[in-house]
Design an enzyme around this catalytic site. Sequence first.
Site, short mmCIF file in Angstrom:
data_model
loop_
_atom_site.label_atom_id
_atom_site.label_comp_id
_atom_site.label_asym_id
_atom_site.label_seq_id
_atom_site.Cartn_x
_atom_site.Cartn_y
_atom_site.Cartn_z
N THR A 8 0.84 -1.20 0.00
CA THR A 8 0.00 0.00 0.00
C THR A 8 0.87 1.25 0.00
O THR A 8 2.02 1.21 0.43
CB THR A 8 -0.92 0.04 1.25
N ASN A 10 -0.89 4.04 1.14
CA ASN A 10 -1.80 4.84 1.96
C ASN A 10 -1.24 4.92 3.40
O ASN A 10 -1.20 3.92 4.12
CB ASN A 10 -3.19 4.20 1.95
N ASP A 71 -7.68 -3.88 0.25
CA ASP A 71 -8.56 -3.04 -0.57
C ASP A 71 -9.80 -2.77 0.25
O ASP A 71 -10.42 -3.69 0.79
CB ASP A 71 -8.91 -3.69 -1.90
N ASP A 157 -13.45 8.96 7.51
CA ASP A 157 -13.63 8.86 8.97
C ASP A 157 -14.37 10.06 9.58
O ASP A 157 -15.20 9.86 10.48
CB ASP A 157 -12.28 8.66 9.68
O1 LIG Z 1 -12.55 6.85 6.49
C1 LIG Z 1 -11.99 5.85 6.13
N1 LIG Z 1 -11.49 5.00 7.05
C2 LIG Z 1 -10.92 3.85 6.78
O2 LIG Z 1 -10.48 3.10 7.66
C3 LIG Z 1 -10.87 3.52 5.39
N2 LIG Z 1 -10.41 2.47 4.74
C4 LIG Z 1 -10.61 2.74 3.43
N3 LIG Z 1 -11.19 3.94 3.25
C5 LIG Z 1 -11.53 4.61 2.00
O3 LIG Z 1 -11.41 3.72 0.95
C6 LIG Z 1 -10.26 4.02 0.15
C7 LIG Z 1 -9.46 2.77 -0.05
O4 LIG Z 1 -9.09 2.60 -1.39
P1 LIG Z 1 -7.91 1.59 -1.68
O5 LIG Z 1 -8.15 0.33 -0.92
O6 LIG Z 1 -7.68 1.50 -3.12
O7 LIG Z 1 -6.66 2.29 -0.96
P2 LIG Z 1 -5.74 3.48 -1.42
O8 LIG Z 1 -5.84 3.70 -2.90
O9 LIG Z 1 -6.01 4.64 -0.55
O10 LIG Z 1 -4.28 2.89 -1.07
P3 LIG Z 1 -3.61 1.53 -1.66
O11 LIG Z 1 -3.62 0.55 -0.54
O12 LIG Z 1 -4.43 1.07 -2.82
O13 LIG Z 1 -2.21 1.92 -2.04
C8 LIG Z 1 -9.45 5.00 0.96
O14 LIG Z 1 -8.65 5.84 0.16
C9 LIG Z 1 -10.52 5.74 1.72
O15 LIG Z 1 -11.11 6.69 0.90
C10 LIG Z 1 -11.37 4.43 4.45
N4 LIG Z 1 -11.90 5.60 4.81
MG LIG Z 2 -5.86 2.14 -4.14
#
Ligand SMILES: O=c1[nH]c(=O)c2ncn([C@@H]3O[C@H](COP(=O)(O)OP(=O)(O)OP(=O)(O)O)[C@@H](O)[C@H]3O)c2[nH]1
Ligand SMILES: [Mg+2]
Length: 199
Positions: A8, A10, A71, A157
């Site tokens: 990730t 993130n 994801d 969140d």
């Molecule tokens: O308020 C939140 N609390 C959380 O605990 C949470 N977990 C996920 N999310 C949302 O869902 C997307 C994931 O998308 P996603 O899985 O593609 O991740 P990402 O693109 O941010 O990073 P990566 O892991 O892919 O590199 C994120 O960006 C957030 O907008 C969350 N929002």
């Molecule tokens: Mg992503």
Amino acid sequence: MKKILIATRNKGKVREFRDFFLKYDIEVESLLDIQQDLPEVEETGKTFEENAAIKAEQIAEILKVPVLADDSGLMVDALNGAPGIYSARYAGEGKSDEDNNRKLLKELYQVPKGERSARFVCVLAIAIPGEETTFYRGECEGEIGTEPKGINGFGYDPLFIPNDYEQTMAELDPSEKNKISHRSHAIRKLESWEKIIKG
Ligand SMILES: O=c1[nH]c(=O)c2ncn([C@@H]3O[C@H](COP(=O)(O)OP(=O)(O)OP(=O)(O)O)[C@@H](O)[C@H]3O)c2[nH]1
Ligand SMILES: [Mg+2]
């Protein structure tokens, strides 16, 4: 120290994984720590499972090590499950969490309290070279507030009020979020995580 690699970029996710694995004395590495040039993985799947597998398998294939990927996203009932797998890019590619939250509030403008139910979903995939990928899913039920509140956490969140709580996820102490979140539920199912620890 033992290590686990999470595919990730993130920072919010990385923080939560670090908190979880700390008590087992396991260091969390993410793609942000890898010096090697890695391709930007395209999330072309149609489900959380497909996207989690794509992220874990591509990196495991390149680095030849076990990899965990996450994801996740927010599913809002009044929006037929949107933004779902598109949560990170709801307001458009490269837009901020604030932009996504603003768009969500706009979409729900006419939806009254009581009809704003939603859930966070997290699917973890473990890819081990030469083995079949395995999946662990966690969910957290709640509702969408009418204005952003709180500064903890990330993503949606500040708008998400978990069931049985008055505060948003971003107002809760991070340790409290980590007890009830979709990610923590998925992590707790991940009995085989010992298999993916290096060292
Ligand atoms: O308020 C939140 N609390 C959380 O605990 C949470 N977990 C996920 N999310 C949302 O869902 C997307 C994931 O998308 P996603 O899985 O593609 O991740 P990402 O693109 O941010 O990073 P990566 O892991 O892919 O590199 C994120 O960006 C957030 O907008 C969350 N929002
Ligand atoms: Mg992503």
